[in-house]
Scaffold this active site. Structure first.
Site, PDB file in Angstrom:
ATOM      1  N   LYS A   1       0.844  -1.208   0.000  1.00 35.14           N
ATOM      2  CA  LYS A   1       0.000   0.000   0.000  1.00 35.14           C
ATOM      3  C   LYS A   1       0.875   1.252   0.000  1.00 35.14           C
ATOM      4  O   LYS A   1       0.560   2.227  -0.670  1.00 35.14           O
ATOM      5  CB  LYS A   1      -0.906   0.032   1.246  1.00 35.14           C
ATOM      6  CG  LYS A   1      -1.949  -1.075   1.290  1.00 35.14           C
ATOM      7  CD  LYS A   1      -2.813  -0.948   2.516  1.00 35.14           C
ATOM      8  CE  LYS A   1      -2.047  -1.094   3.764  1.00 35.14           C
ATOM      9  NZ  LYS A   1      -2.000  -2.065   4.681  1.00 35.14           N
TER      10      LYS A   1
ATOM     11  N   ARG B   1      -9.528  -0.084   9.850  1.00 38.59           N
ATOM     12  CA  ARG B   1      -9.009  -1.445  10.007  1.00 38.59           C
ATOM     13  C   ARG B   1     -10.123  -2.388  10.460  1.00 38.59           C
ATOM     14  O   ARG B   1      -9.923  -3.582  10.589  1.00 38.59           O
ATOM     15  CB  ARG B   1      -7.957  -1.478  11.102  1.00 38.59           C
ATOM     16  CG  ARG B   1      -6.499  -1.275  10.748  1.00 38.59           C
ATOM     17  CD  ARG B   1      -5.755  -2.340  10.231  1.00 38.59           C
ATOM     18  NE  ARG B   1      -4.378  -2.599  10.429  1.00 38.59           N
ATOM     19  CZ  ARG B   1      -3.338  -1.889  10.071  1.00 38.59           C
ATOM     20  NH1 ARG B   1      -3.443  -0.707   9.577  1.00 38.59           N
ATOM     21  NH2 ARG B   1      -2.132  -2.369  10.204  1.00 38.59           N
TER      22      ARG B   1
ATOM     23  N   ARG C   1      10.873  -6.904   3.130  1.00 38.51           N
ATOM     24  CA  ARG C   1      10.649  -5.459   3.079  1.00 38.51           C
ATOM     25  C   ARG C   1      11.754  -4.664   3.786  1.00 38.51           C
ATOM     26  O   ARG C   1      12.137  -4.966   4.905  1.00 38.51           O
ATOM     27  CB  ARG C   1       9.297  -5.191   3.750  1.00 38.51           C
ATOM     28  CG  ARG C   1       8.768  -3.824   3.570  1.00 38.51           C
ATOM     29  CD  ARG C   1       7.289  -3.845   3.614  1.00 38.51           C
ATOM     30  NE  ARG C   1       6.740  -4.093   4.941  1.00 38.51           N
ATOM     31  CZ  ARG C   1       5.505  -3.777   5.271  1.00 38.51           C
ATOM     32  NH1 ARG C   1       4.709  -3.224   4.380  1.00 38.51           N
ATOM     33  NH2 ARG C   1       5.048  -4.042   6.467  1.00 38.51           N
TER      34      ARG C   1
ATOM     35  N   ARG D   1      11.323  -3.194   9.365  1.00 40.77           N
ATOM     36  CA  ARG D   1      10.443  -2.869  10.485  1.00 40.77           C
ATOM     37  C   ARG D   1      10.494  -3.961  11.543  1.00 40.77           C
ATOM     38  O   ARG D   1      10.573  -5.137  11.206  1.00 40.77           O
ATOM     39  CB  ARG D   1       9.001  -2.715   9.965  1.00 40.77           C
ATOM     40  CG  ARG D   1       8.744  -1.366   9.375  1.00 40.77           C
ATOM     41  CD  ARG D   1       7.424  -1.291   8.680  1.00 40.77           C
ATOM     42  NE  ARG D   1       6.301  -1.914   9.399  1.00 40.77           N
ATOM     43  CZ  ARG D   1       5.042  -1.773   9.022  1.00 40.77           C
ATOM     44  NH1 ARG D   1       4.737  -1.033   7.970  1.00 40.77           N
ATOM     45  NH2 ARG D   1       4.068  -2.356   9.681  1.00 40.77           N
TER      46      ARG D   1
ATOM     47  N   ARG E   1      -0.519 -10.294  12.630  1.00 41.68           N
ATOM     48  CA  ARG E   1      -1.106  -9.170  11.878  1.00 41.68           C
ATOM     49  C   ARG E   1      -2.040  -9.678  10.790  1.00 41.68           C
ATOM     50  O   ARG E   1      -3.082  -9.090  10.521  1.00 41.68           O
ATOM     51  CB  ARG E   1       0.006  -8.304  11.271  1.00 41.68           C
ATOM     52  CG  ARG E   1       0.726  -7.499  12.338  1.00 41.68           C
ATOM     53  CD  ARG E   1       2.071  -7.013  11.877  1.00 41.68           C
ATOM     54  NE  ARG E   1       2.004  -6.097  10.768  1.00 41.68           N
ATOM     55  CZ  ARG E   1       2.928  -6.023   9.811  1.00 41.68           C
ATOM     56  NH1 ARG E   1       3.978  -6.804   9.819  1.00 41.68           N
ATOM     57  NH2 ARG E   1       2.803  -5.153   8.850  1.00 41.68           N
TER      58      ARG E   1
HETATM   59  P1  AMP Z   1       0.811  -0.644   9.330  1.00 39.47           P
HETATM   60  O1  AMP Z   1       1.969   0.279   9.095  1.00 39.47           O
HETATM   61  O2  AMP Z   1      -0.449  -0.170   8.682  1.00 39.47           O
HETATM   62  O3  AMP Z   1       1.141  -2.080   8.998  1.00 39.47           O
HETATM   63  O4  AMP Z   1       0.508  -0.609  10.906  1.00 39.47           O
HETATM   64  C1  AMP Z   1       1.474  -1.017  11.866  1.00 39.47           C
HETATM   65  C2  AMP Z   1       0.790  -1.234  13.208  1.00 39.47           C
HETATM   66  O5  AMP Z   1       0.180  -0.006  13.644  1.00 39.47           O
HETATM   67  C3  AMP Z   1      -0.344  -2.236  13.199  1.00 39.47           C
HETATM   68  O6  AMP Z   1       0.106  -3.572  13.364  1.00 39.47           O
HETATM   69  C4  AMP Z   1      -1.180  -1.770  14.394  1.00 39.47           C
HETATM   70  O7  AMP Z   1      -0.569  -2.143  15.609  1.00 39.47           O
HETATM   71  C5  AMP Z   1      -1.068  -0.264  14.284  1.00 39.47           C
HETATM   72  N1  AMP Z   1      -2.149   0.344  13.449  1.00 39.47           N
HETATM   73  C6  AMP Z   1      -2.028   1.012  12.266  1.00 39.47           C
HETATM   74  N2  AMP Z   1      -3.213   1.457  11.822  1.00 39.47           N
HETATM   75  C7  AMP Z   1      -4.135   1.065  12.744  1.00 39.47           C
HETATM   76  C8  AMP Z   1      -5.540   1.205  12.852  1.00 39.47           C
HETATM   77  N3  AMP Z   1      -6.258   1.824  11.911  1.00 39.47           N
HETATM   78  N4  AMP Z   1      -6.143   0.679  13.955  1.00 39.47           N
HETATM   79  C9  AMP Z   1      -5.448   0.048  14.921  1.00 39.47           C
HETATM   80  N5  AMP Z   1      -4.114  -0.134  14.878  1.00 39.47           N
HETATM   81  C10 AMP Z   1      -3.438   0.362  13.799  1.00 39.47           C
END
Ligand code: AMP
Length: 228
Positions: free
Chosen positions: A14, A89, A128, A163, A174
């Protein structure tokens, strides 16, 4: 420009697709993961609480994420068009978002679903990398996006980092959270008539070409509506 939501499993690309849309169309990219990581880096009290949740792969509470998102959405630069990456989410967040956007006088034009299987997503997560200086993303396992000089950014020549939540164990948590909480959003946006499904099993440029056709269609609808 119509505002966009990206829905996809973790590590689907994304961020990469958002970067392309930013370059080609001037979209603003809003990633709730990035907003949360910024809070963690700031070492604020909230940031310290977030570190544990995020490195475990669990979701942060709807209240915390929504407040960070609200603060970002009221900034002026979002007026020209934004991409939401990582939010909503779950269905609760989708409803919160609907209300928030009404308050802000904004609308979502398309929900774009990047469709791919779990093995490909995991492979991408484990490969990644990103540049800590310019933020450019790479994947060490993919010909199209691997760095020219292994482990270093093509632009900054700085060592790339991965990461802390891109491990096999955390990826599985996840991915399960995605299936349980996020996948139901597909029906939600289908019912609203704004869901677009994109095959994301190819290279980033193949996916990008498919997304471009959605953008063209959205532009066509706007032009038709305003008889441009
Ligand atoms: P991402 O970079 O989108 O993969 O997000 C990394 C982490 O941030 C996720 O595993 C969650 O712990 C947290 N996170 C990101 N966006 C959300 C969201 N909309 N709701 C809850 N947790 C989030």
């Amino acid at each position: 420009m119509k505002n966009i939501i990206f829905i996809a499993p973790p590590a689907a690309g994304k961020g990469t697709q958002s970067e392309i849309l930013m370059k080609n169309h001037g979209y603003i990219h809003i990633s709730t993961g990035d907003l949360l990581r910024k809070e963690v880096e700031s070492k604020s009290e909230l940031g310290l609480r977030l570190t544990e949740i995020m490195s475990s792969g669990e979701l942060v509470s709807d209240e915390i994420v929504t407040e960070l998102l609200r603060k970002r959405l009221i900034e002026k630069d979002t007026e020209t068009g934004f991409i939401l990456d990582g939010y909503p989410r779950n269905i609760a967040q989708a409803k919160i978002l609907d209300d928030l956007l009404i308050t802000l006088g904004k609308k979502i034009g398309a929900a774009i679903y990047l469709d791919m299987d779990v093995d490909t997503a995991m492979h991408r997560a484990l490969g990644r990398l990103s540049c800590p200086e310019c933020g450019r993303g790479y994947n060490k396992y993919e010909e199209a996006t691997k760095p020219k000089n292994e482990g270093f950014c093509d632009d900054c020549n700085i060592a790339l980092t991965s990461r802390s939540d891109d491990t096999e164990e955390t990826f599985k948590i996840r991915f399960n959270a995605y299936i349980e909480n996020t996948e139901p959003l597909l029906d939600y946006y289908k019912e609203l008539g704004i869901l677009n499904v994109i095959d994301n099993s190819g290279t980033p440029s193949e996916t990008s070409a498919l997304i471009e056709s959605v953008i063209k269609w959205l532009t066509f609808i706007v032009m038709k509506r305003f008889k441009l």
